[in-house]
Design a protein around this motif. Sequence first.
Motif, PDB file in Angstrom:
ATOM      1  N   ILE A  59       0.860  -1.186   0.000  1.00  0.00           N
ATOM      2  CA  ILE A  59       0.000   0.000   0.000  1.00  0.00           C
ATOM      3  C   ILE A  59       0.894   1.233   0.000  1.00  0.00           C
ATOM      4  CG2 ILE A  59      -1.810   1.285   1.233  1.00  0.00           C
ATOM      5  CD1 ILE A  59      -2.545  -1.345   2.646  1.00  0.00           C
ATOM      6  N   THR A  60       0.481   2.252  -0.726  1.00  0.00           N
ATOM      7  CA  THR A  60       1.118   3.561  -0.614  1.00  0.00           C
ATOM      8  C   THR A  60       0.088   4.518  -0.038  1.00  0.00           C
ATOM      9  OG1 THR A  60       2.370   3.050  -2.620  1.00  0.00           O
ATOM     10  CG2 THR A  60       2.481   5.297  -1.799  1.00  0.00           C
ATOM     11  N   TRP A  61       0.459   5.182   1.051  1.00  0.00           N
ATOM     12  CA  TRP A  61      -0.505   6.001   1.805  1.00  0.00           C
ATOM     13  C   TRP A  61      -0.075   7.462   1.789  1.00  0.00           C
ATOM     14  CZ3 TRP A  61      -1.012   6.033   7.846  1.00  0.00           C
ATOM     15  CH2 TRP A  61      -2.166   6.743   8.212  1.00  0.00           C
ATOM     16  N   ILE A  95      -3.316   3.821  -1.973  1.00  0.00           N
ATOM     17  CA  ILE A  95      -3.224   3.083  -3.235  1.00  0.00           C
ATOM     18  C   ILE A  95      -2.840   1.646  -2.907  1.00  0.00           C
ATOM     19  CG2 ILE A  95      -2.064   2.891  -5.458  1.00  0.00           C
ATOM     20  CD1 ILE A  95      -1.627   5.889  -5.400  1.00  0.00           C
ATOM     21  N   TYR A  96      -3.760   0.731  -3.186  1.00  0.00           N
ATOM     22  CA  TYR A  96      -3.566  -0.680  -2.861  1.00  0.00           C
ATOM     23  C   TYR A  96      -2.976  -1.409  -4.066  1.00  0.00           C
ATOM     24  CZ  TYR A  96      -6.546   0.082   1.225  1.00  0.00           C
ATOM     25  OH  TYR A  96      -7.075   0.535   2.410  1.00  0.00           O
ATOM     26  N   ARG A  97      -1.912  -2.138  -3.813  1.00  0.00           N
ATOM     27  CA  ARG A  97      -1.319  -2.975  -4.860  1.00  0.00           C
ATOM     28  C   ARG A  97      -1.887  -4.383  -4.727  1.00  0.00           C
ATOM     29  NH1 ARG A  97       5.119  -3.306  -6.172  1.00  0.00           N
ATOM     30  NH2 ARG A  97       5.257  -5.433  -6.976  1.00  0.00           N
ATOM     31  N   TYR A 134       7.590  12.671  -1.632  1.00  0.00           N
ATOM     32  CA  TYR A 134       8.548  11.559  -1.648  1.00  0.00           C
ATOM     33  C   TYR A 134       7.817  10.228  -1.821  1.00  0.00           C
ATOM     34  CZ  TYR A 134      11.719  15.164   0.007  1.00  0.00           C
ATOM     35  OH  TYR A 134      12.463  16.315   0.111  1.00  0.00           O
ATOM     36  N   ASN A 135       6.738  10.268  -2.617  1.00  0.00           N
ATOM     37  CA  ASN A 135       5.985   9.068  -3.011  1.00  0.00           C
ATOM     38  C   ASN A 135       5.198   8.426  -1.879  1.00  0.00           C
ATOM     39  OD1 ASN A 135       6.904   8.986  -5.845  1.00  0.00           O
ATOM     40  ND2 ASN A 135       8.901   8.570  -4.924  1.00  0.00           N
ATOM     41  N   GLY A 136       4.860   9.192  -0.844  1.00  0.00           N
ATOM     42  CA  GLY A 136       3.983   8.694   0.202  1.00  0.00           C
ATOM     43  C   GLY A 136       4.646   7.704   1.145  1.00  0.00           C
ATOM     44  N   ILE A 137       3.844   7.139   2.040  1.00  0.00           N
ATOM     45  CA  ILE A 137       4.323   6.120   2.982  1.00  0.00           C
ATOM     46  C   ILE A 137       4.204   4.762   2.299  1.00  0.00           C
ATOM     47  CG2 ILE A 137       4.019   5.060   5.251  1.00  0.00           C
ATOM     48  CD1 ILE A 137       2.472   7.628   6.054  1.00  0.00           C
TER      49      ILE A 137
END
Length: 597
Positions: free
Chosen positions: A274-276, A284-286, A433-436
């Motif tokens: 996940i990117t949060w 954003i769920y992968r 920086y592309n989120g957590i």
Amino acid sequence: MYYRNRQSIPLEPITSQPTAGILDSDPFSLGESNPVVSCTGTGNTSCLVYSTYGVWPDRRDCTAAKAVYPTTEQELLAAVAEGVKNGQKMRVVSKYSHSIPKLVCPGGNGAGLLISTRDYNKNIVVDTNARTATVDAGVLIKDIFDYVSSYGLAFPHSPYWDGLSISGVLGTGAHGSSTWGKGSCVYEYVIAMTMVVPASAEEGYAKVINLVSGVADGDLNAAKVSLGVLGVISRVTLQLEPQFKRKVSKVRTSDSDLETQIIVNANENEFGDITWFPSLKIAIYRQDNRVPVSTKGLGTNNFTGFQHQLAIIRATTRVLEEEDEADGDARHKCETSEVQLNILCLIGEGWTNNGFLFRGYPIVGYQNSIQTSGTCNIPIARNFACAWDPSAKGEFFFQTTFSVSFADIGSFIKDVKALVALNPDSLCTLGLYNGILIRYMKKSSGAYLGEIADSVDLDFTYYRSYDATKPRLYEDTMEEIEQMMIFKYNGKPHWGKNRPVAFVNSATLYPDLPKFLQVKDRLDPQGLFSNEWTDMVLNVGGAAARLQTFGPHCALEGLCICTDDSHCAPEAGYFCRPGLVWKDARVCRLSKSGVTS
């Protein structure tokens, strides 16, 4: 059984030396593959070791008396024997040295010996019957993935950045994302290892030992995640699998139920992450699982963050962020990060359906084309570089990375949301920086310094000032999050990332640490492969008490947790105050009147 001898390309040493912490003095050359070790004396003596990011956490130089570059196990044995005979402190450094803490510094007040695996990267031996690969310590993980794929085999997990050596990955316990099967930690797939360790004078001062799964498991369990304090890894044997394909989709949605969906995503996706973006309230769920090899698709992963980038664009982006910092304009950071996110989603973040173009999800491709990426470390032109390349004067950041247990992750997510509710723009910097990045790790099957529970790994990357005395916008928010992970949730810091304060509790988190230290004392009784940093994070002889360095502005750099206003930046209106959500935290908060808010 198949064998390949690979030719290495040596890096040319450079002679200029930097002033600690001043990027303008760094010897990095734009667009070139820069060495991490620079020696000015005859025979690779009088050496400096450079951080990949230009500056070490304490902004002080890392020095060594000499560096050696073995190409064979015999040369490696001779190097260790020389160090033991001379009573030198020794550390191992890889080709690119991507660890943030000072793991590679040999200590010994500059009298230590550096052993580089840069040129020890020629051999990959594949046994197709046993489905194993035995590789030299300096072989990069991408080379392993690609080579074994030519024999219809695959390695299941690794970090996402492909510029890491196999020994570096094991030294810091690096991982991918999964709790399925053996999980995502590379060390879980190590079935044998050879190491060079100190020995007596009668034995020639150094010897090769063989560690095999099922035989003296204690030593192998220590070596799987070792921080480099046991000796030098020579070769590693990895368990492989038949080649497979993966099907990847990215789903952008609200983060409103992230605290419950975070575990669901792990259970439903073998390679999910996940990117949060907390300030944007976006997750954003992968969705990422295996599919039959017959499934059509030759997709690739060339993540934009790891691609070559035009240096002037990176430098301009940095200047704009510095202007936001100077103006106190966190709202503009949010607006910029949302635009950046929209563009990245539109172009697929570097994913392709066929090796060239992104036409939309899903992406189907072979494991070696999906798991890792990272082309920017290979020089292509003078004006292009990795985003973090010091010569580009682009990204300069902190990374705070902890693993939090499945049992606690929901509560932690709620705490972060509560902080954002109080100050909605406080985590906008993460979006730049592309989120957590959120990944999954499984409880280790036995590694002494491995994961002790099924966990969620959270990577926070955020702005760092070139000036160690200047606070960041919403300095207190990330400090409170960092301290919650350390103290409230007993999070385990990533050994190869983080600011110094992240490790204040590290030695208390591993029940098998006493077993690890017993192996360490037996293999290296003089502690020649330990340095000041490893002693502190492992609390050897009570050294953990020295982890924090107190002084003016120390909390700004993560060198201490503030206990006094002087540890922050009172001249800029930042004072040491309690946390807003977790009151036990002590953070540097902007309060122009000096009154607690």
